[in-house]
Design an enzyme around this catalytic site. Sequence first.
Site: not given
Length: 755
Positions: A448-450, A453, A470, A576
């Site tokens: 995954g990505s955010g 990062g 992460k 968030d």
Amino acid sequence: MLFTLPKLQLFEIGDNQMSGLIPSSITNATLLERFDITDNSFFGGVPSLAKLQHLWWLNLGLNYLGSNSAKDSEFLESLQSCSKLEMLSIAINNFRGHLPENIGNFSTLLREVYLGYNLLSGKIPVTLPNLINLDLFTMEFNYFTGTIPTSFWKFQTIETLDLSYNLLSGEIPAIIGNLSHLLELRMSDNMLEGNIPPSIGNCHNLEILDLGNNNLSGMIPSQVISLSSLTILLNLSENSLTGSLSEQVSRLKFIRQLDVSKNHLSGYIPEAIGGLINLEYLNLQGNSFNGTIPSSLALVKSLQHLDLSTNNLSGSIPVALEDMSLLEYLNVSFNKLDGEVPTKGVFKNATAIAVIGNSKLCGGISKLQLPPCQGSRYRKHHNFKLIAVIVSMVAFLLILSSMFALYKMRKRKNEPFSNSVSVDQLDMVSYQNLHQATNCFSANNLIGSGHFGSVYKGNLDSTDKAVAIKVLNLQKKGAHRSFIAECNALKSIRHRNLVKILTCCSSTDYKGQEFKALVFKYMENGSLDKWLHPDTESVDVPQTLSLNQRIRILIDVASAMHYLHYECEQAVIHCDIKPSNILLDNDMVAHVGDFGLARILSTINGTTYEQNSTSGIKGTIGYTPPEYGMGSEASKQGDVYSFGILILEMLTGRRPIEETFENGQNLHSYVKMKLTDKIFQMVDPVILYTEINGTRAAAENSMGNLTLKRSNADKCLHSLFKIGLACSVEPPKERMSMEDVIIELNLINNSFKID
């Protein structure tokens, strides 16, 4: 061809998997006496049955029948000619329109009429009570308006009367008390007002009385609270009732469910309540009861659900409640309780009890995360030598801490700012270890990505289990501050519904470039986003979440948010909340993660300050509250807004901003527009398939019982949508508090019982 048989008298095909239209040729079977097609998938309009004058049993329930208001009204009108009709059921279909004004001219032999779970509207015809031989009449979950006709007194033999879940207004007619044969009276979830008629106490056979969720006021009549025939249910919840709960409640000796929650009741909870020997469910939540929790409750050995939350109760939790072997749920949240929380019985299970909002409680099992209780045995001894020693030690420690603080202040003046102060409480791991754990940060390990990062799955030598790593993209503006914010937010907080940080890395990579990473516990079932919006092209069998699972996830997230906002030493604003930041472990328990945008609040002299500000970003478009776009600071109410949008997304399966929304709509306005009469048009089809349609096959043949499961699902969805809307209204001060959200979600979870 079947209905061309001139001598056909019986046609029963209930509980099959048949579908299609009802053929108009049915009118040729003029000798037909019993027509039963319940629990199938027939659809469309029903032809006129005026020629079936021998018909005495008509059961069309649990199908998809109904065409339009005009055609459905024509079908209902035709039943006037069925002069021998004794049983009529059109329940759980899609019939529209009004009931015929001349319904009172229908067969006087009618004994049972089931109209529930349709789209019928209009007023209740005043001629209806002319059907004086009715034993049962149900019209729940429709859109009937107007008042309850006073002519209902004519129902002298009626035993079951269900008018719940409509739009009825006005007062409950006092003549209801004349219905001496009543066993079950349900009028909940309408807009009824005025006082509860004391005359209901004349219904000496009444076993079920449900008046919940109306606008009723005044005191609970003593004639009602002492009606000993009430052995199954007394529900007066969600009204505006005042006064106290009378000692006469002891007359309800054999009642199984008692609910007076969300009123304005006050005074003590009567000790006499311990005499309700068959009581299984007791809800007094959301009132102003004071005094102590009656120890006599421990005498109610049959009790399974007890909710005393959001009152003004004081004193300790009775230890005797430990011995209630059948108690499965206990909520004493948001009172003024103090003392030690017991540890046996129901108190052994942290998920079965709720004690938040009682700042003076201590002890209990470790999962409750309450402060330890101070031993009382030492307070009874006045050992002056010990006191002198303690005073000396305190003085010494104060001097030492002052010297240390002075040293740190001088040192700070001489040292440049360093990010390492943010991670000094975390064990560090090397870049080499992370490089090996992720197979050189292989794309195959990328999960995954955010914002700042990418996240890799890896296996560290120091742990036997997989971890999530992460890696911060330090080229992206705000990444450094994100690293600091996430470390600061996570290093000192512990909660079962927060992603657990294991270690971190602040080093350089093999190219000599700065490298920062955070290592978390790996969540086997990935993000909630992937469950709500599965990639069907890459998955053979799409992942699905049942309604039960969605409720549990919402409770998990709400619990984490309440902890961050109210139970941490310094309040944490997540900023968030969204499905991709909610991770699910192997048991489908939800954990809130990604604190890269978090704010930590400090309160000094009653004023709240932001301890750190990560960047100008305060969330994700669609989940961010409108006030953030106008320059407002991050707030608890802002997180609540995001949570409200999350609820609506989980129920509809739609993202907050979609191209399909018209005229500038968003998810909040879309749901608000459709909630009144089009709820099932917006519910995620997965929910409808796994829950609502599933109840059809499980429904019992008896029309008196088949609506129970579906009614739970309908009520649950309505309640959840209302919470989502209440959390995501624009004015921050009008949003629901997280305390109330948790209470509501737990009530829904405990009342929603679909197998």
